[in-house]
Design a protein around this motif. Structure first.
Motif, PDB file in Angstrom:
ATOM      1  N   PHE A  33     -37.131  35.653 -49.358  1.00 20.48           N
ATOM      2  CA  PHE A  33     -37.155  34.239 -49.794  1.00 20.48           C
ATOM      3  C   PHE A  33     -37.882  33.565 -48.630  1.00 20.48           C
ATOM      4  O   PHE A  33     -38.901  32.778 -48.745  1.00 20.48           O
ATOM      5  CB  PHE A  33     -35.813  33.880 -49.616  1.00 20.48           C
ATOM      6  N   TRP A  34     -37.821  33.907 -47.036  1.00 17.93           N
ATOM      7  CA  TRP A  34     -38.241  33.069 -46.155  1.00 17.93           C
ATOM      8  C   TRP A  34     -39.795  33.491 -46.016  1.00 17.93           C
ATOM      9  O   TRP A  34     -40.583  32.526 -45.562  1.00 17.93           O
ATOM     10  CB  TRP A  34     -37.732  33.467 -44.748  1.00 17.93           C
ATOM     11  N   LEU A  35     -40.359  34.442 -46.225  1.00 18.11           N
ATOM     12  CA  LEU A  35     -41.771  34.778 -46.276  1.00 18.11           C
ATOM     13  C   LEU A  35     -42.380  33.943 -47.581  1.00 18.11           C
ATOM     14  O   LEU A  35     -43.298  33.055 -47.376  1.00 18.11           O
ATOM     15  CB  LEU A  35     -42.059  36.093 -46.892  1.00 18.11           C
ATOM     16  N   TYR A  36     -41.518  33.744 -48.713  1.00 16.00           N
ATOM     17  CA  TYR A  36     -42.081  32.680 -49.758  1.00 16.00           C
ATOM     18  C   TYR A  36     -42.143  31.327 -49.240  1.00 16.00           C
ATOM     19  O   TYR A  36     -43.292  30.710 -49.425  1.00 16.00           O
ATOM     20  CB  TYR A  36     -41.271  32.880 -51.219  1.00 16.00           C
ATOM     21  N   VAL A  37     -41.122  30.864 -48.482  1.00 16.56           N
ATOM     22  CA  VAL A  37     -41.217  29.590 -48.140  1.00 16.56           C
ATOM     23  C   VAL A  37     -42.241  29.363 -47.117  1.00 16.56           C
ATOM     24  O   VAL A  37     -42.867  28.210 -47.286  1.00 16.56           O
ATOM     25  CB  VAL A  37     -39.750  29.280 -47.297  1.00 16.56           C
ATOM     26  N   ARG A  38     -42.448  30.089 -46.020  1.00 18.51           N
ATOM     27  CA  ARG A  38     -43.556  30.088 -45.298  1.00 18.51           C
ATOM     28  C   ARG A  38     -44.925  29.867 -45.954  1.00 18.51           C
ATOM     29  O   ARG A  38     -45.665  29.153 -45.655  1.00 18.51           O
ATOM     30  CB  ARG A  38     -43.826  31.221 -44.310  1.00 18.51           C
ATOM     31  N   LEU A  39     -45.215  30.789 -47.133  1.00 18.93           N
ATOM     32  CA  LEU A  39     -46.522  30.819 -47.920  1.00 18.93           C
ATOM     33  C   LEU A  39     -46.451  29.411 -48.638  1.00 18.93           C
ATOM     34  O   LEU A  39     -47.683  28.969 -48.914  1.00 18.93           O
ATOM     35  CB  LEU A  39     -46.403  32.052 -48.868  1.00 18.93           C
ATOM     36  N   ILE A  40     -45.528  29.137 -49.284  1.00 18.32           N
ATOM     37  CA  ILE A  40     -45.434  27.901 -49.944  1.00 18.32           C
ATOM     38  C   ILE A  40     -45.819  26.675 -49.034  1.00 18.32           C
ATOM     39  O   ILE A  40     -46.468  25.795 -49.349  1.00 18.32           O
ATOM     40  CB  ILE A  40     -43.904  27.657 -50.725  1.00 18.32           C
ATOM     41  N   GLY A  41     -45.064  26.657 -47.834  1.00 20.27           N
ATOM     42  CA  GLY A  41     -45.661  25.733 -46.796  1.00 20.27           C
ATOM     43  C   GLY A  41     -46.985  25.677 -46.583  1.00 20.27           C
ATOM     44  O   GLY A  41     -47.798  24.833 -46.584  1.00 20.27           O
ATOM     45  N   GLU A  42     -47.737  26.896 -46.424  1.00 19.95           N
ATOM     46  CA  GLU A  42     -48.932  27.141 -46.256  1.00 19.95           C
ATOM     47  C   GLU A  42     -49.873  26.335 -47.305  1.00 19.95           C
ATOM     48  O   GLU A  42     -50.725  25.921 -47.152  1.00 19.95           O
ATOM     49  CB  GLU A  42     -49.477  28.584 -46.026  1.00 19.95           C
ATOM     50  N   THR A  43     -49.166  26.925 -48.615  1.00 24.35           N
ATOM     51  CA  THR A  43     -49.901  26.567 -49.570  1.00 24.35           C
ATOM     52  C   THR A  43     -50.112  24.741 -49.684  1.00 24.35           C
ATOM     53  O   THR A  43     -51.224  24.353 -49.983  1.00 24.35           O
ATOM     54  CB  THR A  43     -49.200  26.682 -51.158  1.00 24.35           C
ATOM     55  N   ILE A  44     -48.845  24.011 -49.250  1.00 28.27           N
ATOM     56  CA  ILE A  44     -49.172  22.501 -49.392  1.00 28.27           C
ATOM     57  C   ILE A  44     -49.970  22.312 -48.316  1.00 28.27           C
ATOM     58  O   ILE A  44     -50.860  21.100 -48.435  1.00 28.27           O
ATOM     59  CB  ILE A  44     -47.595  22.077 -49.217  1.00 28.27           C
ATOM     60  N   LEU A  45     -50.037  22.939 -47.013  1.00 26.82           N
ATOM     61  CA  LEU A  45     -50.991  22.533 -45.967  1.00 26.82           C
ATOM     62  C   LEU A  45     -52.255  22.634 -46.440  1.00 26.82           C
ATOM     63  O   LEU A  45     -53.087  21.853 -46.136  1.00 26.82           O
ATOM     64  CB  LEU A  45     -50.700  23.132 -44.723  1.00 26.82           C
ATOM     65  N   MET A  46     -52.591  23.433 -47.389  1.00 27.96           N
ATOM     66  CA  MET A  46     -53.927  23.807 -47.695  1.00 27.96           C
ATOM     67  C   MET A  46     -54.341  22.888 -48.737  1.00 27.96           C
ATOM     68  O   MET A  46     -55.423  22.255 -48.643  1.00 27.96           O
ATOM     69  CB  MET A  46     -53.979  25.347 -48.392  1.00 27.96           C
ATOM     70  N   ALA A  47     -53.521  22.602 -49.509  1.00 33.11           N
ATOM     71  CA  ALA A  47     -53.803  21.556 -50.497  1.00 33.11           C
ATOM     72  C   ALA A  47     -54.184  20.135 -49.894  1.00 33.11           C
ATOM     73  O   ALA A  47     -54.895  19.307 -49.941  1.00 33.11           O
ATOM     74  CB  ALA A  47     -52.742  21.276 -51.387  1.00 33.11           C
ATOM     75  N   LEU A  48     -53.011  19.818 -48.846  1.00 28.93           N
ATOM     76  CA  LEU A  48     -53.039  18.546 -48.135  1.00 28.93           C
ATOM     77  C   LEU A  48     -54.683  18.356 -47.236  1.00 28.93           C
ATOM     78  O   LEU A  48     -55.281  17.503 -47.456  1.00 28.93           O
ATOM     79  CB  LEU A  48     -52.044  18.350 -47.291  1.00 28.93           C
ATOM     80  N   THR A  49     -54.952  19.412 -46.585  1.00 24.96           N
ATOM     81  CA  THR A  49     -56.113  19.407 -45.753  1.00 24.96           C
ATOM     82  C   THR A  49     -57.281  19.293 -46.582  1.00 24.96           C
ATOM     83  O   THR A  49     -58.326  18.388 -46.413  1.00 24.96           O
ATOM     84  CB  THR A  49     -56.191  20.730 -44.851  1.00 24.96           C
ATOM     85  N   ALA A  50     -57.240  20.037 -47.771  1.00 24.58           N
ATOM     86  CA  ALA A  50     -58.345  19.965 -48.701  1.00 24.58           C
ATOM     87  C   ALA A  50     -58.617  18.842 -49.099  1.00 24.58           C
ATOM     88  O   ALA A  50     -59.669  18.431 -49.245  1.00 24.58           O
ATOM     89  CB  ALA A  50     -58.304  21.196 -49.818  1.00 24.58           C
ATOM     90  N   THR A  51     -57.612  17.991 -49.682  1.00 26.34           N
ATOM     91  CA  THR A  51     -57.651  16.859 -50.372  1.00 26.34           C
ATOM     92  C   THR A  51     -58.249  15.779 -49.261  1.00 26.34           C
ATOM     93  O   THR A  51     -59.033  15.012 -49.814  1.00 26.34           O
ATOM     94  CB  THR A  51     -56.139  16.328 -50.800  1.00 26.34           C
ATOM     95  N   ILE A  52     -57.823  15.891 -48.176  1.00 26.19           N
ATOM     96  CA  ILE A  52     -58.176  14.675 -46.968  1.00 26.19           C
ATOM     97  C   ILE A  52     -59.612  15.085 -47.002  1.00 26.19           C
ATOM     98  O   ILE A  52     -60.380  13.994 -46.870  1.00 26.19           O
ATOM     99  CB  ILE A  52     -57.323  14.883 -45.687  1.00 26.19           C
ATOM    100  N   LEU A  53     -60.185  16.373 -46.639  1.00 22.51           N
ATOM    101  CA  LEU A  53     -61.533  16.588 -46.459  1.00 22.51           C
ATOM    102  C   LEU A  53     -62.435  16.270 -47.397  1.00 22.51           C
ATOM    103  O   LEU A  53     -63.459  15.415 -47.135  1.00 22.51           O
ATOM    104  CB  LEU A  53     -61.806  18.053 -45.789  1.00 22.51           C
ATOM    105  N   GLY A  54     -61.778  16.610 -48.632  1.00 25.79           N
ATOM    106  CA  GLY A  54     -62.908  16.602 -49.905  1.00 25.79           C
ATOM    107  C   GLY A  54     -62.751  14.935 -50.251  1.00 25.79           C
ATOM    108  O   GLY A  54     -63.941  14.381 -50.541  1.00 25.79           O
TER     109      GLY A  54
END
Lengths: 285, 284, 297
Positions: free
Chosen positions: C93-114
């Motif tokens: 579970f905690w691995l998944y949570v970390r990866l989901i956090g990473e996924t959201i960060l990726m989307a946020l950073t990419a959205t801001i840059l794009g």
């Protein structure tokens, strides 16, 4: 207060204006908020890029150069298996066509089950809708991967992936079209004593069919676009050829295929737009 | 001194402005009249270089305006303020920022992109708004104002440019009579007090007669009349306006004659009230 | 009289015949395309018949094997979870949570840059605002290329160039976002009123100032709305780019689906669906809250 030039404005006059209209000089609070937002956003972007190990970009230059060179310098052009490439593109189109067609046919039934005015049993309708939400919540590429696991590599998995995700979205769109229907025509048919199936056939279908077809065409267009990448997970089509050549470091061929795909998508967009324009133009009256 | 020499603007099939030559001394208030399509707008826009002339030249104080490029052209536009029929304010910005845009030429790129205006400029903008009786709206969003108020803000924007010339392109055509009078009074005031040359396109004859030192009549891109208001005979006017004569002479149409008062040198809220009272009296 | 009726009948017959031939041609074409598609993608009934049972088998194996009586049992003495309990199902579970956090960060950073790139490019890519035709043409083509290449393909190439990890995914999504948002933004710009622009030009403002004061205040609410919408799309995208090694929950999803045939597949899938649904709901709230009052795009 007569005419005065800007250069004649001394601090005393500025102060006078400031006391009379303090708001016009910008509120320090708003400025602070503006600065804070700017700093937070910048710090976030910098921080997250650092977390994503942005410095790797610096080490990548030789590989990137090799890639870029390969994109422009095409070697052994005559030995590229063009038949293979164009068969892949054709397969992608076929997958998109079949997937969208099957998805539309399924949605034709499910749409009526998910619309408020044709499905009175709330519990059942909600269950259908949640099921559709799940179908849409899972990306087409994930469906592709799942079906590759289930039925093996090849276009069958791709068709199924397109079918499932198109069914999810089209059913929702269809049910919305059914809910926005003109009720008088339906009542007219019902008044003749027609059975429920005939009410659907003569009361609903004539009204919603043009909308359905135009939406399905639109989805065919978008499915051709997404079908090109389905092959990356092994679900058939041109994507499989792209990833095959990519793994073999044949970047010049990858570039060629991608350009071909882009041209193809552009042409399909154009044709589909023309058909939709004509079709909607004809049926709107 | 603004000198215009055989200025022409040709579109595909016709000439909007056809070889106009003019000399306008500093501090004059000039009204340009003519029916719609006579080339009034095109002429003014060419002076500001918002439109490019096809032929001819414009000179100001010995400098050739028609040859300006780049930063010099921007400097000319800053010197030669423009007031538009539709005000051309930025509706989503507040009034004070709209007025401050009149200072944009004097700022570097970064300062202007981040809205960094000096305190002196802000005080100056407040002063300009105050002269037009609009200081109380300084923090309002511009698109919440009425048409007459917007045009006064636009004039304040022109004032903070510290211009030598103000070009007004049909400044009262979209306004009701009361606001039209307020706006024309304001233009007259800056002409008299600041010594700014005002060149004003007007559709109605009586406004031009009441406010301007000199009237220029245009017809089909050519000057057909140039003289003081006294010299403009009724027959001449009919010739200028042609088929639109009745509309142009009709007093009710965006005209500024309300109480028959002459133009005021200064504007006060009291004047506004008096004009409103006069308007009510006329209506009642 | 009779001639009028017969003329009418003849026309009617012609019309019906015409329509019938049109329909026949259309149906024939449709069937031909269908047959070709079936042939090309080898979508034969016997393949489908042999495939369908396997699909149901597969879905059977990935369903969680939960036992009602053991559902909430904690980990045992030696740290082992009991089969049939939720802790067993979600062991990572905690691995998944970390990866989901990473996924959201990726989307946020990419959205801001794009979105930042799209903001800058949308002005030269608007027909009415571009300083010259050449700049307009170049900006438009650039955006079309960014938008045209699927993000997962860009991610694939970037993974090769910069290595496995979220960086490739972020850049890939940012490029695609710049293209997609850039097109939408430039369309908003083309619909903006030119009057404020002319006003700023009239006071001696340069091109940048015309855009900053004349256009930007008009279009900003629409830009914000489109950017939020894009963020939703990017969360989906960043949960996918992991398939080619570009970071996020997609990497785990790919690993789990490709290597195992057990309840882990549904465990991760369920989290991805929840992530996407929650982000959709939040962003919809935010959009109506911020933009709904002023104007909904």
């Amino acid at each position: 207060m007569s005419a005065a030039t800007l250069s004649a404005f001394d601090p005393a006059m500025v102060d006078e204006a400031r006391t009379a209209h303090p708001g016009a000089f910008g509120s320090p609070k708003r400025r602070a908020i503006g600065w804070t937002i700017a700093i937070v956003v910048l710090a976030y972007v910098a921080g997250s890029l650092w977390y994503f190990e942005v410095w790797k970009l610096a080490y990548a230059s030789d590989r990137a150069l090799r890639l870029i060179r390969a994109l422009f310098v095409w070697k052994d052009f005559s030995t590229w298996q063009f038949a293979n490439i164009y068969a892949g593109i054709a397969q992608t189109l076929a997958m998109a066509f079949l997937g969208t067609l099957l998805g539309s046919l399924a949605a034709l039934g499910i749409g009526f089950l998910a619309a408020r005015n044709t499905m009175r049993v709330t519990l059942f309708r909600q269950a259908v809708r949640r099921f559709l939400d799940v179908l849409r919540g899972v990306d087409q590429l994930v469906w592709g991967l799942v079906f590759v696991r289930a039925v093996g590599l090849g276009p069958l998995a791709g068709v199924l992936a397109i079918f499932v995700s198109d069914m999810g979205t089209l059913s929702k769109l269809y049910s919305e079209a059914i809910e926005n229907i003109d009720r008088k025509q339906v009542e007219g048919v019902r008044a003749t004593g027609a059975s429920p199936l005939k009410v659907v056939r003569y009361g609903y279908l004539p009204q919603v069919l043009p909308v359905f077809i135009s939406q399905s065409l639109y989805f065919f267009e978008s499915s051709t676009r997404s079908a090109t990448v389905l092959g990356i997970v092994g679900a058939g089509g041109i994507g499989m050829i792209i990833i095959e050549r990519f793994r073999a470091n044949l970047f010049d061929q990858v570039a060629f295929v991608v350009i071909n795909v882009l041209v193809c998508i552009f042409v399909i967009d154009w044709i589909s737009r023309k058909i939709r324009e004509r079709f909607i133009g004809e049926t709107a009256h | 001194m603004l000198k215009i020499d055989s200025l022409t603007k040709a579109f595909k099939d016709r000439k909007a402005v056809d070889g106009i030559s003019l000399a306008i001394p500093d501090g004059q208030m000039v009204g340009i009249i003519g029916r719609s399509g006579a080339g009034k707008s095109t002429l003014l826009r060419m002076v500001n270089r918002l439109a490019e002339p096809s032929e001819g030249r414009i000179e100001f104080d010995g400098r050739e305006i028609t040859a300006l490029k780049g930063r010099e052209l921007l400097h000319w536009r800053a010197t030669c303020a423009m007031v538009f029929q539709q005000f051309n304010l930025v509706g989503r910005l507040d009034v004070i920022t709209n007025v401050l845009t009149g200072r944009l030429y004097h700022h570097g790129l970064v300062a202007s992109l981040f809205q960094r205006f000096t305190a002196a400029e802000r005080a100056f903008a407040i002063r300009a708004l105050d002269r037009l009786g609009m200081a109380h709206t300084a923090l309002q969003q511009a698109d919440t104002l009425s048409g007459g108020q917007m045009q006064r803000v636009a004039i304040a924007r022109a004032l903070v440019q510290e211009p030598k010339i103000v070009l007004a392109d049909e400044p009262i055509a979209s306004l009701d009579p009361l606001n039209a009078k307020v706006v024309m009074d304001a233009l007259r005031t800056i002409n008299r007090e600041d010594g700014i040359t005002v060149i004003c396109n007007l559709h109605t004859l009586d406004t031009a007669r009441n406010y301007c030192d000199r009237i220029i009549g245009l017809a089909e891109g050519k000057i057909v009349f140039d003289g003081n208001p006294g010299q403009l005979t009724q027959r001449m006017a009919r010739e200028i306006y042609g088929a639109e004569a009745e509309e142009a002479f009709h007093e009710g149409m965006t005209s500024t004659t309300i109480g028959g008062e002459p133009a005021k040198a200064r504007l006060f809220e009291a004047d506004l009230k008096k004009s409103q009272a006069a308007a009510r009296a006329m209506a009642g | 009289m009779t001639s009028a009726i017969s003329t009418f009948e003849r026309h009617r017959a012609d019309l019906i015949r015409q329509r019938r031939t049109m329909n026949l041609v259309f149906i024939a074409g449709f069937l031909a395309v269908l047959a070709a598609s079936v042939y090309i993608s080898r979508f034969y009934p016997e393949r489908l018949a042999s495939g369908l049972p396997r699909i149901f088998d597969y879905f059977g194996t990935i369903m969680p094997n939960l036992k009602l009586d053991k559902l909430f049992l904690p980990r045992g003495e030696e740290g082992r979870a009991v089969p049939g309990s939720i802790t067993y199902w979600y062991a990572d579970f905690w691995l998944y949570v970390r990866l989901i956090g990473e996924t959201i960060l990726m989307a946020l950073t990419a959205t801001i840059l794009g979105a930042a790139a799209a903001l800058v490019l949308s002005f030269p890519a608007a027909r009415n605002l571009a300083p010259t035709r050449t700049i307009f043409w170049a900006a438009r083509r650039f955006l079309e290329i960014c938008r045209g290449i699927p993000e997962i393909l860009i991610a694939l190439i970037l993974v090769f160039a910069v290595g496995v990890g979220p960086l490739a995914g972020v850049i890939a999504i940012a490029i695609h976002t710049a293209g997609a948002l850039g097109k939408l933004f430039s369309e908003v710009n083309e619909n903006a009123s030119m009057r404020p622009v002319e006003g700023i030009r009239g006071v001696g403002g340069n091109w940048f100032e015309e855009m900053r004061y004349g256009v930007l205040p008009q279009v900003l609410p629409n830009f914000a709305s489109y950017t939020l919408l894009r963020f939703e799309i990017n969360v989906r995208a960043s949960s996918i780019v992991g398939f080619v090694g570009a970071g996020g929950i997609g990497m785990e999803l790919n690993r789990v689906i490709s290597l195992y045939s057990d309840d882990r597949v549904v465990a991760v899938l369920l989290l991805v669906v929840m992530l996407v649904t929650v982000i959709d709901l939040l962003s919809e709230r935010l959009r109506t809250h911020f933009i709904g009052k002023e104007n909904l795009a």
